[in-house]
Enzyme design. Structure first.
Site, short mmCIF file in Angstrom:
data_model
loop_
_atom_site.label_atom_id
_atom_site.label_comp_id
_atom_site.label_asym_id
_atom_site.label_seq_id
_atom_site.Cartn_x
_atom_site.Cartn_y
_atom_site.Cartn_z
N SER A 52 0.65 -1.24 -0.08
CA SER A 52 0.00 -0.01 -0.11
C SER A 52 0.76 1.34 0.09
O SER A 52 0.29 2.45 -0.24
CB SER A 52 -0.93 -0.18 1.31
OG SER A 52 -1.55 -1.13 1.20
N CYS A 258 -9.27 -1.70 3.73
CA CYS A 258 -8.68 -0.62 3.26
C CYS A 258 -8.91 -0.09 1.71
O CYS A 258 -9.99 0.35 1.63
CB CYS A 258 -7.28 -0.53 3.33
SG CYS A 258 -6.57 1.02 4.04
N GLY A 302 -4.50 7.21 2.78
CA GLY A 302 -4.56 8.62 2.72
C GLY A 302 -5.68 9.00 2.06
O GLY A 302 -5.92 10.21 1.68
N HIS A 344 -6.59 -1.93 9.25
CA HIS A 344 -5.99 -3.14 9.03
C HIS A 344 -6.17 -4.25 10.37
O HIS A 344 -5.23 -4.31 11.22
CB HIS A 344 -4.51 -2.79 8.79
CG HIS A 344 -4.43 -2.15 7.74
ND1 HIS A 344 -4.25 -3.04 6.27
CD2 HIS A 344 -4.18 -1.03 7.30
CE1 HIS A 344 -4.15 -2.21 5.42
NE2 HIS A 344 -4.00 -0.90 5.87
N GLU A 346 -5.30 -7.08 10.31
CA GLU A 346 -4.24 -8.07 10.26
C GLU A 346 -3.17 -7.57 10.84
O GLU A 346 -2.24 -8.13 11.03
CB GLU A 346 -3.99 -8.55 8.58
CG GLU A 346 -3.18 -7.55 7.96
CD GLU A 346 -3.90 -6.22 7.26
OE1 GLU A 346 -5.28 -6.20 7.88
OE2 GLU A 346 -3.35 -5.53 6.74
N1 LIG Z 1 -3.88 0.44 2.83
C1 LIG Z 1 -4.43 0.75 1.82
O1 LIG Z 1 -5.25 -0.26 1.48
C2 LIG Z 1 -4.36 2.24 1.29
C3 LIG Z 1 -5.56 2.41 0.53
C4 LIG Z 1 -5.27 3.73 -0.50
N2 LIG Z 1 -4.33 3.61 -1.19
C5 LIG Z 1 -5.43 4.99 0.51
O2 LIG Z 1 -4.02 5.68 0.82
O3 LIG Z 1 -6.26 5.30 1.05
#
Ligand SMILES: NC(=O)CC[C@H](N)C(=O)O
Length: 373
Positions: A52, A258, A302, A344, A346
């Site tokens: 990510s 996410c 983000g 998250h 996990e």
């Molecule tokens: N950890 C993720 O899946 C991030 C999701 C997306 N790229 C964000 O920044 O919000």
């Protein structure tokens, strides 16, 4: 001491602000990306290998990075995914029983530029005040004008599709093929700890490339579907949004984390937006509205989903909220077998307060099986 005379280095922000430091080891060059910071006191290996973070320059707020080295089974993907590292003190001598290597070697093998001796407290305060922006870290401190030009050409995170850069090219399997449940997972940049958590709960997983179709996934005859985390803006991921729509329409068990959560929201007409500063750390407080209990969570995002639109969407119920800024942290579908979280469960790294969400997914699958018997 190793590397007595290290090169001067800097981080140049898109608004022209510069913070100086030194290159880690003897590395030279430049690395571009969106600058972000993670407040975790531990877990740098997991953070650096989390897909990510692809395309992002990572500022670590812990004062020491590298002090416990790296360990082979603690990565979240096969390589370092951050675009570059900015830290305060870089430890060249790791101290830890069971370590596989030093962080210095690990970053070198992955060809990652790192700079240290930066006033990271001042840098983080600056980013907090001025919002997320692109930056370059570089040892070419005498080429500021040239770097500024290149920085201007670095694409903005808004509108940027990055899942295709980190997703698997071919489908693969994870876990024991005789396990009780079969899961079809869409890999938008999946973290290994998600797969470990599912396998631990008696799941056999087929992991599909980011642009897989419902038909391809359905052919595996799964009991449940999973949409993973991943880098970039969720909005351009049209194939994943269409896929989520189809799974939801058919009322098949679906869980998203996410980026996967953002895709589920988009598939039902709730928009996403770029946050002024994201949430990245391992102690973010979240309230579970269904139980009234608080959770300390691992976060890295983000973007977030629009609260007003979620509240007025009859298909969604907000299940979790962030206790610092009230952003939406979890939703469930009011009519279909589908739920998702922005954070998250996990961990990897972080606390395990929210692993019950994986149990919830299994419960949802069991429920579905009972209903279809
Ligand atoms: N950890 C993720 O899946 C991030 C999701 C997306 N790229 C964000 O920044 O919000």
């Amino acid at each position: 001491m190793k590397y007595q005379s290290r090169k001067q280095a800097m981080i140049l922000l898109a608004d022209g602000t510069i913070f100086y430091g030194k290159a880690v080891a003897n590395k030279e060059g430049s690395a571009f990306g969106e600058v972000c910071f993670n407040t975790g006191m531990t877990g740098y290996q997991e953070i650096f290998t989390d897909p990510s973070y692809y395309g992002q320059l990572m500022v670590t707020t812990n004062a020491h990075i590298g002090n416990y080295g790296v360990k082979n089974d603690e990565e979240e993907s096969d390589s370092v995914k951050i675009a570059g590292l900015i830290c305060k003190n870089f430890s060249y001598v790791p101290s830890r029983v069971g370590k596989s290597d030093s962080l210095e070697n690990f970053l070198n093998e992955n060809n990652i530029l790192a700079i240290s001796d930066v006033d990271t407290r001042a840098l983080v305060s600056y980013i907090r005040d001025h919002g997320a922006m692109n930056a370059v870290i570089s040892t070419e401190v005498d080429k500021i004008d040239e770097l500024k030009k290149q920085l201007n050409e670095t694409p903005d995170m808004v509108g940027l599709e990055l899942a295709s850069k980190v997703s698997t090219k071919e489908a693969y399997f994870y876990g024991d093929e005789n396990a009780t449940y079969k899961i079809a997972a869409l890999d938008l940049g999946i973290k290994k700890n998600i797969l470990r958590n599912l396998a631990k709960r008696d799941c056999y997983i087929k992991v599909f490339p980011y642009n897989a179709t419902f038909k391809e996934m359905e052919a595996f005859n799964p009991d449940g579907y999973f949409l993973s985390n991943g880098p970039g803006d969720p909005e351009p991921l049209e194939c994943a949004i269409t896929l989520a729509k189809e799974i939801i329409e058919k009322d098949l068990p679906l869980f998203g984390i996410c980026l996967g959560h953002q895709i589920i929201a988009l598939s039902e007409g709730v928009s996403t937006f770029k946050m002024y500063n994201g949430h990245r750390g391992i102690n973010h407080p979240v309230i579970n509205h269904l139980t009234g209990k608080g959770e300390i969570t691992s976060q890295n995002h983000g973007f977030a989903i629009n609260r007003k639109e979620t509240e007025s969407n009859a298909n969604f119920e907000i299940t979790h909220s962030h206790l610092n800024d009230n952003e939406v942290m979890g939703i469930r579908h009011t009519k279909k077998n589908c739920f998702s979280v922005q954070y998250h469960p996990e961990a990897g790294p972080g606390p395990n307060d929210a692993t019950y969400l994986f149990d919830q997914f299994i419960e949802n699958i069991k429920q579905q099986k009972l209903e279809t018997v």
